[in-house]
Design an enzyme around this catalytic site. Structure first.
Site, mmCIF file in Angstrom:
data_model
loop_
_atom_site.group_PDB
_atom_site.id
_atom_site.type_symbol
_atom_site.label_atom_id
_atom_site.label_comp_id
_atom_site.label_asym_id
_atom_site.label_seq_id
_atom_site.Cartn_x
_atom_site.Cartn_y
_atom_site.Cartn_z
ATOM 1 N N TRP A 122 54.199 47.802 33.918
ATOM 2 C CA TRP A 122 53.195 48.771 33.905
ATOM 3 C C TRP A 122 53.009 49.777 34.863
ATOM 4 C CZ3 TRP A 122 51.483 49.362 29.396
ATOM 5 C CH2 TRP A 122 51.424 48.341 28.446
ATOM 6 N N ASP A 137 45.770 49.953 39.249
ATOM 7 C CA ASP A 137 45.600 49.553 37.854
ATOM 8 C C ASP A 137 45.165 47.899 37.675
ATOM 9 O OD1 ASP A 137 45.828 48.840 35.166
ATOM 10 O OD2 ASP A 137 47.724 49.477 34.961
ATOM 11 N N LYS A 175 40.732 42.592 28.328
ATOM 12 C CA LYS A 175 41.507 41.508 28.712
ATOM 13 C C LYS A 175 40.289 40.583 29.090
ATOM 14 C CE LYS A 175 45.472 44.175 29.375
ATOM 15 N NZ LYS A 175 46.284 43.889 28.384
HETATM 16 N N1 PMP Z 1 48.094 48.295 32.431
HETATM 17 C C1 PMP Z 1 48.257 47.044 32.528
HETATM 18 C C2 PMP Z 1 48.258 46.274 33.678
HETATM 19 C C3 PMP Z 1 48.080 46.435 31.467
HETATM 20 O O1 PMP Z 1 48.109 45.070 30.937
HETATM 21 C C4 PMP Z 1 48.108 47.356 30.074
HETATM 22 C C5 PMP Z 1 47.840 46.787 28.686
HETATM 23 N N2 PMP Z 1 48.548 45.686 28.322
HETATM 24 C C6 PMP Z 1 48.134 48.457 30.176
HETATM 25 C C7 PMP Z 1 47.934 49.141 31.486
HETATM 26 C C8 PMP Z 1 48.065 49.602 29.040
HETATM 27 O O2 PMP Z 1 46.726 49.567 28.757
HETATM 28 P P1 PMP Z 1 46.057 50.377 27.134
HETATM 29 O O3 PMP Z 1 46.966 49.554 26.104
HETATM 30 O O4 PMP Z 1 44.737 50.003 27.318
HETATM 31 O O5 PMP Z 1 46.427 51.804 27.520
#
Ligand code: PMP
Length: 364
Positions: free
Chosen positions: A103, A175, A199
């Protein structure tokens, strides 16, 4: 209850049963107003009370200082990968990224379109199993910010404390999508915290941004109005139609977390759950393995493999038969992953651990 499974999915993820039942009871006619939350005007007094309560409960939970704005947005954390550099940088500005998993890497790659990001540490060569020692980081003092992913959902690597940003503005950005509201956080250490809701705190469709107010109002000229934090801060997240029902659900979760005694209590429960699961893995004589360095293992996402990978499909299938679902690891890393967010009860983790022991006894 009997008819629900233990859902170990990484997100969208399990929600507290009490919250679901409350939403069910309020769905058809919210508190006697004659309509559901989905049907309300986002500018009416009913929804105003819902979003204001959600914000004030979140402020209480995280003890968010007054000089921070709380925004309820859409587009997921992925949209924030672009919004952060667009709001804080000119196209030629350098920024620092610590990349501890996929991520963080995605955030870095998106930032390349809007500024000059530099990866000052990457865990890729060690398959994203570590967090760097902060003393060794080569931060750029001219960077506009330092970006981290506080918990890498796929790799199960979590910051236990945070690097001090050495850039001139002293701006750290995190994040927190997959560990938001899982433990207390000193918000004042951050310029921006952002998180998708799906989450720990609600359904997908809501993205929460907590931003120090002095960082508002400097977006690049090309920034779409919807990605400019100032737009939303100036309009209390009501510039356009917000994700009303999702915000309502987040509000119910915040109430539930406060009723549990707040994030210190929530953290204790999360620690207990993670402890028994990691103990089961580490105590299995190598039958189960978790590759992540012990001191930085996530309380939220627990990846593990089997010494005999040919048994993994069987493990996942048998677990599902016993109502424990979504244990398959992310397609990029394989193996298994148990996501044990706030709403996963201890009983779910205990059941998983008992199943793991039984599975080992039958297959070792
Ligand atoms: N950052 C992290 C740490 C994530 O776990 C996720 C989703 N699994 C995202 C960003 C992306 O999130 P979204 O699908 O809400 O765009």
């Amino acid at each position: 209850s009997e008819d629900r499974v233990y859902n170990f999915a990484a997100g969208p993820a399990t929600l507290p049963e009490d919250v679901l039942l409350r939403a069910q009871s309020e769905l058809y006619n919210w508190r006697g107003c004659g309509m559901s939350v989905m049907e309300m005007s986002h500018r009416g007094k009913e929804f105003s009370s819902i979003i204001q309560k959600a914000e004030s409960d979140l402020r209480a939970l995280l003890e968010i200082p007054d000089d921070y704005a709380v925004l309820f947005l859409q587009g997921g954390a992925t949209t924030q990968f672009a919004a952060v550099p667009l709001n804080l940088c000119s196209p030629d500005d350098p920024v620092d990224y610590i990349v501890t998993g996929s991520w963080g890497d995605k955030a870095f790659k998106e930032a390349q379109k809007y500024c000059k990001p530099n990866v000052i540490w990457s865990g890729k060569s060690e398959k994203y199993t570590k967090i760097p020692s902060f003393d060794d980081l080569q931060q750029n003092s001219d960077a506009k910010y330092l970006h981290i992913c506080a918990n890498e959902t796929i790799h199960g690597v979590e910051f236990k404390d945070y690097p001090i940003p050495k850039n001139k503005g002293g701006i750290l950005i995190a994040d927190m999508s997959s560990n938001f509201c899982s433990k207390p956080v000193d918000v004042s250490k951050f310029g921006i915290i952002y998180a998708g809701a799906q989450k720990n705190v609600g359904p997908s469709g809501v993205t929460i941004v907590i931003i120090r107010k002095d960082l508002l109002g400097n977006a690049q000229g090309i920034t779409p109005v919807m990605l400019d934090y100032k737009t939303h801060a100036d309009n209390s997240s009501l510039y356009n139609t917000p994700p009303c029902y999702g915000i309502y659900m987040c509000g119910l979760v915040f109430e539930d977390l406060l009723a549990q005694g707040g994030l210190k209590e929530v953290e204790k429960k999360n620690q207990k759950k993670a402890e028994i699961l990691y103990q089961a893995i580490d105590g299995s004589d190598g039958f189960f393995r978790c590759p992540v360095e012990k001191s930085v293992r996530s309380l939220m996402n627990v990846p593990f493999t089997l010494a005999k990978p040919e048994l993994e499909a069987e493990f996942i299938k048998e677990a599902a038969k016993e109502s424990m679902v979504q244990l398959k690891g992310h397609r990029s890393v394989g193996g298994m992953r148990a996501s044990i967010y706030n709403a996963m009860p201890l009983s779910g983790v205990e059941k998983l651990v008992a199943f793991m022991k039984d599975f080992q006894a039958r297959h070792a």
